[in-house]
Design a protein around this motif. Sequence first.
Motif, mmCIF file in Angstrom:
data_model
loop_
_atom_site.group_PDB
_atom_site.id
_atom_site.type_symbol
_atom_site.label_atom_id
_atom_site.label_comp_id
_atom_site.label_asym_id
_atom_site.label_seq_id
_atom_site.Cartn_x
_atom_site.Cartn_y
_atom_site.Cartn_z
ATOM 1 N N MET A 160 22.275 -53.753 37.390
ATOM 2 C CA MET A 160 21.957 -53.647 35.969
ATOM 3 C C MET A 160 22.512 -52.338 35.413
ATOM 4 S SD MET A 160 18.230 -53.666 34.073
ATOM 5 C CE MET A 160 17.864 -51.983 34.548
ATOM 6 N N LYS A 161 23.145 -52.396 34.238
ATOM 7 C CA LYS A 161 23.667 -51.205 33.600
ATOM 8 C C LYS A 161 22.516 -50.257 33.261
ATOM 9 C CE LYS A 161 27.582 -53.548 31.363
ATOM 10 N NZ LYS A 161 28.197 -53.881 30.066
ATOM 11 N N ASN A 162 22.829 -48.977 33.255
ATOM 12 C CA ASN A 162 21.820 -47.986 32.899
ATOM 13 C C ASN A 162 21.771 -47.813 31.386
ATOM 14 O OD1 ASN A 162 19.845 -46.055 33.273
ATOM 15 N ND2 ASN A 162 21.340 -44.387 33.408
ATOM 16 N N GLU A 163 21.475 -48.888 30.688
ATOM 17 C CA GLU A 163 21.404 -48.848 29.233
ATOM 18 C C GLU A 163 20.076 -48.256 28.790
ATOM 19 O OE1 GLU A 163 21.991 -52.948 28.344
ATOM 20 O OE2 GLU A 163 24.169 -52.772 28.199
ATOM 21 N N ILE A 164 20.058 -47.730 27.579
ATOM 22 C CA ILE A 164 18.843 -47.176 27.003
ATOM 23 C C ILE A 164 17.947 -48.324 26.564
ATOM 24 C CG2 ILE A 164 17.905 -45.784 25.122
ATOM 25 C CD1 ILE A 164 20.574 -44.264 25.093
ATOM 26 N N VAL A 165 16.731 -48.352 27.098
ATOM 27 C CA VAL A 165 15.777 -49.409 26.759
ATOM 28 C C VAL A 165 14.868 -48.902 25.649
ATOM 29 C CG1 VAL A 165 13.925 -50.898 27.598
ATOM 30 C CG2 VAL A 165 15.855 -50.332 29.099
ATOM 31 N N VAL A 166 14.901 -49.601 24.518
ATOM 32 C CA VAL A 166 14.151 -49.196 23.333
ATOM 33 C C VAL A 166 13.136 -50.284 22.977
ATOM 34 C CG1 VAL A 166 14.291 -48.414 20.938
ATOM 35 C CG2 VAL A 166 16.228 -48.027 22.484
ATOM 36 N N LEU A 167 11.885 -49.904 22.891
ATOM 37 C CA LEU A 167 10.816 -50.816 22.475
ATOM 38 C C LEU A 167 10.388 -50.443 21.062
ATOM 39 C CD1 LEU A 167 8.555 -52.927 22.876
ATOM 40 C CD2 LEU A 167 7.241 -51.163 24.062
ATOM 41 N N ILE A 168 10.446 -51.406 20.150
ATOM 42 C CA ILE A 168 10.136 -51.152 18.742
ATOM 43 C C ILE A 168 8.995 -52.058 18.291
ATOM 44 C CG2 ILE A 168 11.077 -50.971 16.409
ATOM 45 C CD1 ILE A 168 13.874 -50.972 17.618
ATOM 46 N N THR A 169 7.997 -51.476 17.638
ATOM 47 C CA THR A 169 6.899 -52.276 17.084
ATOM 48 C C THR A 169 7.160 -52.550 15.601
ATOM 49 O OG1 THR A 169 5.521 -50.392 16.372
ATOM 50 C CG2 THR A 169 5.314 -51.113 18.671
ATOM 51 N N ILE A 207 11.153 -47.923 30.222
ATOM 52 C CA ILE A 207 11.157 -47.846 28.758
ATOM 53 C C ILE A 207 11.591 -46.427 28.419
ATOM 54 C CG2 ILE A 207 9.793 -47.949 26.636
ATOM 55 C CD1 ILE A 207 7.887 -49.862 28.122
ATOM 56 N N ASP A 208 12.780 -46.293 27.845
ATOM 57 C CA ASP A 208 13.304 -44.964 27.527
ATOM 58 C C ASP A 208 12.783 -44.436 26.197
ATOM 59 O OD1 ASP A 208 15.127 -44.598 29.795
ATOM 60 O OD2 ASP A 208 16.243 -46.269 28.909
ATOM 61 N N ILE A 209 12.712 -45.323 25.220
ATOM 62 C CA ILE A 209 12.327 -44.909 23.872
ATOM 63 C C ILE A 209 11.295 -45.883 23.314
ATOM 64 C CG2 ILE A 209 13.110 -44.438 21.517
ATOM 65 C CD1 ILE A 209 15.901 -43.897 22.636
ATOM 66 N N LEU A 210 10.205 -45.341 22.809
ATOM 67 C CA LEU A 210 9.203 -46.125 22.091
ATOM 68 C C LEU A 210 9.266 -45.731 20.621
ATOM 69 C CD1 LEU A 210 6.622 -47.870 21.706
ATOM 70 C CD2 LEU A 210 5.314 -45.814 22.308
ATOM 71 N N ILE A 211 9.448 -46.722 19.757
ATOM 72 C CA ILE A 211 9.444 -46.476 18.317
ATOM 73 C C ILE A 211 8.207 -47.130 17.730
ATOM 74 C CG2 ILE A 211 10.688 -46.717 16.145
ATOM 75 C CD1 ILE A 211 13.275 -46.977 17.735
ATOM 76 N N PRO A 255 2.694 -43.582 30.942
ATOM 77 C CA PRO A 255 2.754 -43.632 32.413
ATOM 78 C C PRO A 255 4.103 -44.122 32.941
ATOM 79 C CG PRO A 255 0.653 -44.473 31.650
ATOM 80 C CD PRO A 255 1.505 -44.296 30.433
ATOM 81 N N GLU A 256 4.727 -45.065 32.233
ATOM 82 C CA GLU A 256 6.040 -45.563 32.656
ATOM 83 C C GLU A 256 7.109 -44.500 32.449
ATOM 84 O OE1 GLU A 256 6.461 -48.280 34.285
ATOM 85 O OE2 GLU A 256 4.349 -48.851 34.047
ATOM 86 N N MET A 257 7.026 -43.761 31.356
ATOM 87 C CA MET A 257 7.988 -42.689 31.103
ATOM 88 C C MET A 257 7.816 -41.559 32.114
ATOM 89 S SD MET A 257 8.093 -42.405 26.942
ATOM 90 C CE MET A 257 8.933 -43.664 25.943
#
Length: 266
Positions: free
Chosen positions: A1-10, A74-78, A117-119
């Motif tokens: 798997m590529k080391n892409e930035i994983v962004v979770l947005i609500t 999860i790299d970024i939480l918005i 905790p995941e970060m």
Amino acid sequence: MKNEIVVLITGCSTGIGRELCSILFHKGCTVVATARNVETLKDLSASLRLPLDVTQKESINSTINEVVSKFHKIDILINNAGYSIRGALEEIDLNSAKSMFDVNVFGIINMIQAVIPEMRKKQFGKIINIGSISGKFVQSINGAYCASKFAVEALSDTLRLELHSYNIQSTVIEPGPMKTNFFKALVDNSGDVIKNENSCYSHFYKSDDEYRKKQKQADPKVAAQAISDIILKKRLNARYKVAVPFTYKMVTYFPDFLREYFMKKR
């Protein structure tokens, strides 16, 4: 798997959240788009679309588990989910105000408790809280919403103090008024209060309605592009104003007496 930035947005069903999904996806990020009604996301550019209610722990845990299972991080939480109600403090429905705080404030706390905790496991992460310029100064009949956005400022500042040793950054974005469904939803959520012509605050409600009809509102696509550039910076500042009218920017620097004078005149 590529080391892409994983962004979770609500809150991706409309507005800035929706635009951010599309922009970040086309920038090569692995974007997880969420909304209470996942059907609203079916035509949205995203790597994964999931139902999420930020006020419900079971919903949050289910979403986080699926994201981590699929992408391992999860790299970024918005934290974008939020809405407004209008009304003088004497008249607002307290249950409606509590529901708004559940989303705008406690929803953010729910999400950071699930994601941090995941970060921490990766010793890396960014938490982006979408606040508002209304979190910098108050307006008549908008006190409850402003209070919720003042709280977002405090939460973001606290996170930076608590998480710096884990290489987890936090910032708050302070957008100005946007051409989205925000104001329509505001009226829908507050109609019984702001349409009451017998209210002793009716002059405020009428004035606010007239002001909103002529108020300049920014293009959410342009704002989302600016926010996406901020999010992908290596180091984040404490806060960023985005698409804020010049007058409002100036008001944030006024001393209290001058700011109150200006807002009374408005």
